[in-house]
Design a protein around this motif. Sequence first.
Motif, PDB file in Angstrom:
ATOM      1  N   GLU A   1       2.582  -6.330  -0.198  1.00 13.72           N
ATOM      2  CA  GLU A   1       2.335  -5.640  -1.457  1.00 13.72           C
ATOM      3  C   GLU A   1       1.032  -6.129  -2.083  1.00 13.72           C
ATOM      4  OE1 GLU A   1       5.764  -6.293  -3.853  1.00 13.72           O
ATOM      5  OE2 GLU A   1       6.988  -4.821  -2.799  1.00 13.72           O
ATOM      6  N   PHE A   2       0.794  -7.436  -2.005  1.00 10.71           N
ATOM      7  CA  PHE A   2      -0.432  -8.020  -2.534  1.00 10.71           C
ATOM      8  C   PHE A   2      -1.647  -7.450  -1.812  1.00 10.71           C
ATOM      9  CE2 PHE A   2      -3.566 -11.534  -2.528  1.00 10.71           C
ATOM     10  CZ  PHE A   2      -3.748 -11.661  -3.906  1.00 10.71           C
ATOM     11  N   GLU A   3      -1.568  -7.384  -0.490  1.00  6.83           N
ATOM     12  CA  GLU A   3      -2.672  -6.841   0.302  1.00  6.83           C
ATOM     13  C   GLU A   3      -2.880  -5.361   0.004  1.00  6.83           C
ATOM     14  OE1 GLU A   3      -2.220  -9.771   4.212  1.00  6.83           O
ATOM     15  OE2 GLU A   3      -1.348  -7.759   4.228  1.00  6.83           O
ATOM     16  N   ALA A   4      -1.780  -4.622  -0.160  1.00  8.10           N
ATOM     17  CA  ALA A   4      -1.880  -3.195  -0.475  1.00  8.10           C
ATOM     18  C   ALA A   4      -2.538  -2.989  -1.834  1.00  8.10           C
ATOM     19  CB  ALA A   4      -0.489  -2.557  -0.457  1.00  8.10           C
ATOM     20  N   ALA A   5      -2.204  -3.839  -2.792  1.00 10.91           N
ATOM     21  CA  ALA A   5      -2.798  -3.732  -4.126  1.00 10.91           C
ATOM     22  C   ALA A   5      -4.297  -4.037  -4.075  1.00 10.91           C
ATOM     23  CB  ALA A   5      -2.099  -4.675  -5.096  1.00 10.91           C
ATOM     24  N   ILE A   6      -4.688  -5.064  -3.322  1.00  7.77           N
ATOM     25  CA  ILE A   6      -6.110  -5.406  -3.219  1.00  7.77           C
ATOM     26  C   ILE A   6      -6.885  -4.280  -2.538  1.00  7.77           C
ATOM     27  CG2 ILE A   6      -7.767  -6.941  -2.087  1.00  7.77           C
ATOM     28  CD1 ILE A   6      -5.898  -9.240  -2.609  1.00  7.77           C
ATOM     29  N   ALA A   7      -6.343  -3.750  -1.437  1.00 10.16           N
ATOM     30  CA  ALA A   7      -7.021  -2.657  -0.736  1.00 10.16           C
ATOM     31  C   ALA A   7      -7.145  -1.436  -1.647  1.00 10.16           C
ATOM     32  CB  ALA A   7      -6.248  -2.294   0.535  1.00 10.16           C
ATOM     33  N   GLY A   8      -6.070  -1.114  -2.363  1.00 10.16           N
ATOM     34  CA  GLY A   8      -6.114   0.006  -3.287  1.00 10.16           C
ATOM     35  C   GLY A   8      -7.091  -0.232  -4.423  1.00 10.16           C
ATOM     36  N   GLY A   9      -7.153  -1.479  -4.915  1.00  6.68           N
ATOM     37  CA  GLY A   9      -8.077  -1.821  -5.997  1.00  6.68           C
ATOM     38  C   GLY A   9      -9.531  -1.683  -5.568  1.00  6.68           C
ATOM     39  N   LEU A  10      -9.846  -2.113  -4.351  1.00  5.37           N
ATOM     40  CA  LEU A  10     -11.211  -1.979  -3.849  1.00  5.37           C
ATOM     41  C   LEU A  10     -11.584  -0.511  -3.652  1.00  5.37           C
ATOM     42  CD1 LEU A  10     -11.293  -4.888  -1.234  1.00  5.37           C
ATOM     43  CD2 LEU A  10     -12.545  -4.780  -3.397  1.00  5.37           C
ATOM     44  N   ALA A  11     -10.666   0.259  -3.070  1.00  4.19           N
ATOM     45  CA  ALA A  11     -10.930   1.688  -2.869  1.00  4.19           C
ATOM     46  C   ALA A  11     -11.075   2.405  -4.208  1.00  4.19           C
ATOM     47  CB  ALA A  11      -9.800   2.315  -2.051  1.00  4.19           C
TER      48      ALA A  11
ATOM     49  N   ALA B   1     -19.188  -5.596 -10.381  1.00  3.65           N
ATOM     50  CA  ALA B   1     -18.228  -5.689 -11.486  1.00  3.65           C
ATOM     51  C   ALA B   1     -17.099  -4.687 -11.314  1.00  3.65           C
ATOM     52  CB  ALA B   1     -18.943  -5.458 -12.814  1.00  3.65           C
ATOM     53  N   MET B   2     -17.426  -3.482 -10.850  1.00  4.50           N
ATOM     54  CA  MET B   2     -16.388  -2.466 -10.657  1.00  4.50           C
ATOM     55  C   MET B   2     -15.418  -2.872  -9.548  1.00  4.50           C
ATOM     56  SD  MET B   2     -16.607  -0.086 -12.900  1.00  4.50           S
ATOM     57  CE  MET B   2     -15.501   1.114 -12.147  1.00  4.50           C
ATOM     58  N   PHE B   3     -15.937  -3.462  -8.471  1.00  6.09           N
ATOM     59  CA  PHE B   3     -15.044  -3.943  -7.410  1.00  6.09           C
ATOM     60  C   PHE B   3     -14.149  -5.070  -7.929  1.00  6.09           C
ATOM     61  CE2 PHE B   3     -18.223  -2.229  -4.236  1.00  6.09           C
ATOM     62  CZ  PHE B   3     -17.364  -1.278  -3.708  1.00  6.09           C
ATOM     63  N   ALA B   4     -14.751  -5.989  -8.692  1.00  4.01           N
ATOM     64  CA  ALA B   4     -13.967  -7.105  -9.237  1.00  4.01           C
ATOM     65  C   ALA B   4     -12.902  -6.602 -10.203  1.00  4.01           C
ATOM     66  CB  ALA B   4     -14.889  -8.098  -9.940  1.00  4.01           C
ATOM     67  N   LEU B   5     -13.290  -5.669 -11.072  1.00  3.68           N
ATOM     68  CA  LEU B   5     -12.318  -5.097 -12.016  1.00  3.68           C
ATOM     69  C   LEU B   5     -11.257  -4.295 -11.283  1.00  3.68           C
ATOM     70  CD1 LEU B   5     -14.756  -3.937 -14.847  1.00  3.68           C
ATOM     71  CD2 LEU B   5     -13.051  -5.754 -15.012  1.00  3.68           C
ATOM     72  N   GLY B   6     -11.668  -3.593 -10.224  1.00  6.77           N
ATOM     73  CA  GLY B   6     -10.707  -2.818  -9.446  1.00  6.77           C
ATOM     74  C   GLY B   6      -9.595  -3.683  -8.881  1.00  6.77           C
ATOM     75  N   VAL B   7      -9.977  -4.837  -8.337  1.00  9.47           N
ATOM     76  CA  VAL B   7      -8.980  -5.770  -7.791  1.00  9.47           C
ATOM     77  C   VAL B   7      -8.166  -6.397  -8.917  1.00  9.47           C
ATOM     78  CG1 VAL B   7      -8.672  -7.935  -6.548  1.00  9.47           C
ATOM     79  CG2 VAL B   7     -10.312  -6.243  -5.707  1.00  9.47           C
ATOM     80  N   LEU B   8      -8.844  -6.802  -9.992  1.00  8.78           N
ATOM     81  CA  LEU B   8      -8.151  -7.445 -11.119  1.00  8.78           C
ATOM     82  C   LEU B   8      -7.087  -6.527 -11.721  1.00  8.78           C
ATOM     83  CD1 LEU B   8      -8.012  -9.848 -13.118  1.00  8.78           C
ATOM     84  CD2 LEU B   8      -9.700  -8.635 -14.505  1.00  8.78           C
ATOM     85  N   PHE B   9      -7.441  -5.276 -11.947  1.00  9.35           N
ATOM     86  CA  PHE B   9      -6.493  -4.330 -12.542  1.00  9.35           C
ATOM     87  C   PHE B   9      -5.411  -3.904 -11.551  1.00  9.35           C
ATOM     88  CE2 PHE B   9     -10.166  -2.883 -15.456  1.00  9.35           C
ATOM     89  CZ  PHE B   9      -9.842  -3.857 -16.385  1.00  9.35           C
ATOM     90  N   ALA B  10      -5.674  -4.091 -10.244  1.00 13.68           N
ATOM     91  CA  ALA B  10      -4.685  -3.698  -9.235  1.00 13.68           C
ATOM     92  C   ALA B  10      -3.565  -4.721  -9.089  1.00 13.68           C
ATOM     93  CB  ALA B  10      -5.365  -3.498  -7.881  1.00 13.68           C
ATOM     94  N   LEU B  11      -3.838  -5.983  -9.444  1.00 13.92           N
ATOM     95  CA  LEU B  11      -2.845  -7.032  -9.216  1.00 13.92           C
ATOM     96  C   LEU B  11      -1.523  -6.797  -9.952  1.00 13.92           C
ATOM     97  CD1 LEU B  11      -5.131 -10.206  -9.174  1.00 13.92           C
ATOM     98  CD2 LEU B  11      -4.176  -8.934  -7.237  1.00 13.92           C
ATOM     99  N   PRO B  12      -1.527  -6.287 -11.212  1.00 16.18           N
ATOM    100  CA  PRO B  12      -0.235  -6.022 -11.876  1.00 16.18           C
ATOM    101  C   PRO B  12       0.404  -4.707 -11.454  1.00 16.18           C
ATOM    102  CG  PRO B  12      -2.040  -6.372 -13.474  1.00 16.18           C
ATOM    103  CD  PRO B  12      -2.643  -6.118 -12.146  1.00 16.18           C
ATOM    104  N   PHE B  13      -0.246  -3.969 -10.539  1.00 11.87           N
ATOM    105  CA  PHE B  13       0.243  -2.630 -10.219  1.00 11.87           C
ATOM    106  C   PHE B  13       1.623  -2.657  -9.557  1.00 11.87           C
ATOM    107  CE2 PHE B  13       0.249   1.293  -7.527  1.00 11.87           C
ATOM    108  CZ  PHE B  13       0.251   2.209  -8.572  1.00 11.87           C
ATOM    109  N   SER B  14       1.866  -3.654  -8.704  1.00 12.07           N
ATOM    110  CA  SER B  14       3.182  -3.758  -8.044  1.00 12.07           C
ATOM    111  C   SER B  14       4.292  -3.905  -9.072  1.00 12.07           C
ATOM    112  CB  SER B  14       3.200  -4.950  -7.092  1.00 12.07           C
ATOM    113  OG  SER B  14       2.299  -4.774  -6.032  1.00 12.07           O
TER     114      SER B  14
END
Length: 207
Positions: A43-53, A88-101
């Motif tokens: 789930e963590f990996e899925a969130a990071i991949a989704g956040g980057l995309a 910054a957008m990539f970093a924010l994408g990952v940061l905001f994706a972490l609580p998604f699960s």
Amino acid sequence: MADTDATTGADAGSSDDADASSFRNALDSLVETVEALEVDVREFEAAIAGGLAGGFQAALVIQVHDTDAIRRVGAVFGVPTLDGGWLAMFALGVLFALPFSAFVSSSIDSFVSKVMALSSRNDYLRKVLVPLLKRSALTTTTLALGNGYGIAVGVVFSLFVMPVWLTFGMGVPTMIPNLTGDGLFGVLAWALYGGTLGLVYGLILEY
């Protein structure tokens, strides 16, 4: 004497069986813990991949709309350049994706209940949703949840966080909340981010 030896042997055998049983129980517990950990890691990996995309999607939309806007995102991190904005957008994408699960886990039951209630009263909605849910129920659900999540992120970040930081941190006066075209376009970009996040997240977990 033979009886005593036999008894001793039986006791030893029982002790060995008890030890083996305890060991098996401990191993079973360990396996369950590792399996649960693997799910969490996935789930963590899925969130990071989704956040980057999603971060890539949002950055592209923002830059196409206004190149200076992507620089302003970089300015939040003290790097007001095109490259800084993308990083910054990539970093924010990952940061905001972490609580998604956690968001998905807490929202999915009520979301599915609402969808079922709406589709039971709307034939057209039911005809659209049924094939999608049969093909990939989780991905369809996380895509929809991701869109809502992205809108919430966009409202908080584009309308409030960025203008507050630019005004008080960078000395660039900005309307708070930023209800200009740029601010609202930022909400749209983050909504697309959320949809991409949900899509990638669901696909990775489902397949």
